[in-house]
Scaffold this active site. Structure first.
Site, short mmCIF file in Angstrom:
data_model
loop_
_atom_site.label_atom_id
_atom_site.label_comp_id
_atom_site.label_asym_id
_atom_site.label_seq_id
_atom_site.Cartn_x
_atom_site.Cartn_y
_atom_site.Cartn_z
NE ARG A 265 -2.28 0.34 4.02
CZ ARG A 265 -1.77 0.88 4.89
NH1 ARG A 265 -1.37 2.35 4.89
NH2 ARG A 265 -1.67 0.15 6.00
CG HIS A 269 -6.09 2.23 6.88
ND1 HIS A 269 -6.17 0.92 6.44
CD2 HIS A 269 -7.08 2.57 7.65
CE1 HIS A 269 -7.43 0.67 6.64
NE2 HIS A 269 -7.96 1.46 7.55
CE1 TYR A 278 1.62 2.07 8.67
CE2 TYR A 278 0.55 3.72 10.00
CZ TYR A 278 0.67 3.09 8.73
OH TYR A 278 -0.54 3.26 7.94
#
Length: 383
Positions: A265, A269, A278
């Protein structure tokens, strides 16, 4: 028994036809034994075109969140091959059970882009006709569509529909109970269901290593007796070949298939997430070099199947479609308040009918006030 188990096991390495630099690589011995065939150039041109159009749609949708026209949008940039190739592997009568990140897949399915974004805009309807498009509403709860896909495939099979149910899920969904229930049902009842797990390495901010100890997610199908496979999710040729084989397997009555696509990705998100908390820029840069559109385009150009003029034509088409989407999404939607009470129950309850009547009365009062503004002013002056 040993040979049966061997038939279920995925290849030790993800199936791959094209290296990240767009050159052909030799299939592994195990992948060749399964009969995966390199797709025809016309099929790959269709995949490339759909990816270019889909990525522009994705970028425009992300921009619409910044303009306040969308409440939320989960981008699938970088997962383009996993969004496009599985849809192009389907036949018209097949069904799709998508998750919230699969908007690009729905556009590839031929659904109006405004309809695709209607749910993400905040409307309680999904924005398109699931029966007419053979596409279930985009599912926000994780993995619940895994059960829907298995049950629907079973029903289609019992009706002799010769149709496959494709279930699209992410890696985080494989940690949910519904995923396991769906796989178990599909295996026991030998349903024509194909599960595609888009392993993009993170369940929101949780890395895969903190979700599972399985060697790969494809191995999760083995315990249920489901044939499994893993594929390079950024290799459009490999994804198309593996998904065509999976659909053929299911359509021939040989049971469900689980495919794990290794991808990434590229965006956060959603627009509400900060991915820099992260993951590192180096990790993102590494995957930028594996872009599925660049990979396939490089091969098509090198083999003489695509030239610069064709590339510019499709890019121009993508810009036109983005402009049309932008214009239509900038129009204020017309909302019918009483539609809130539709499709809640097959037979409305007395309480629901009472609530509907209350809203209807209030709306009628507002309409009467709008028709008689002078009366309202008179009443106000006498208070």
């Amino acid at each position: 028994m040993t040979s049966d188990i061997a038939d279920l096991l995925p290849c030790p390495e993800p199936v791959r036809f094209l290296a990240p630099d767009g050159t052909r690589v030799e299939l592994s011995e195990q992948a060749a034994a399964r009969g995966y065939a390199f797709p025809e150039p016309e099929e790959l041109l269709a995949v490339w075109r759909a990816m270019v159009l889909g990525r522009r749609f994705d970028a425009q949708s992300t921009a619409l969140t910044k303009q306040g026209r969308l409440a939320v949008y989960p981008s699938s940039r970088g997962q383009d091959a996993c969004q496009v190739a599985p849809i192009l592997a389907l036949e018209e009568q097949d069904w799709v059970f998508p998750t919230y990140r699969d908007s690009m897949a729905l556009v590839t399915r031929g659904i109006d882009p405004v309809g695709v974004l209607t749910l993400l805009r905040g409307d309680w309807h999904c924005g398109y006709d699931p029966q007419a498009t053979r596409t279930a509403p985009q599912c926000t709860p994780l993995a619940t569509q895994a059960v829907h896909a298995a049950g629907s495939a079973h029903a289609l099979d019992r009706r002799g529909a010769d149709a496959v149910a494709l279930c699209l899920i992410g890696d985080g969904a494989t940690s949910e109970g519904d995923f396991h229930e769906g796989l178990n049902f599909a295996a026991v009842f030998n349903t024509p269901t194909v599960y595609l797990v888009q392993n993009n390495k993170y369940a929101i901010s949780v890395p895969l290593a903190k979700q599972t100890k399985a060697p790969t997610l494809a191995y999760k199908g083995i315990g249920y007796g489901v044939r499994s496979e893993q594929v390079d999710g950024n290799d459009p040729a490999a994804v198309l070949a593996v998904m065509q084989a999976a659909c053929r397997h299911a359509r021939e009555g040989k049971g469900p298939v689980l495919v794990e696509a290794h991808t990434y990705r590229m965006e956060a998100h959603t627009n509400a997430d900060d991915a820099t908390r992260y993951r590192t820029p180096d990790e993102v840069d590494e995957w930028t070099g594996q872009d599925p559109i660049v990979r396939l385009q490089t091969w098509l150009v090198a083999e003489g199947h695509l030239d610069e003029e064709q590339i510019e034509q499709v890019r121009a088409e993508a810009e036109e479609q983005a402009a049309d989407l932008r214009d239509r999404m900038n129009l204020e939607p017309v909302v019918e308040p009483l539609s809130l009470f539709e499709h809640v129950y097959a037979e409305p309850t007395p309480q629901l009918l009472e609530q509907r009547a209350m809203v209807q009365t209030e709306l009628a009062g507002q309409a009467a006030s709008a028709d008689s503004p002078g009366q309202d002013a008179m009443e106000e002056s006498t208070r």
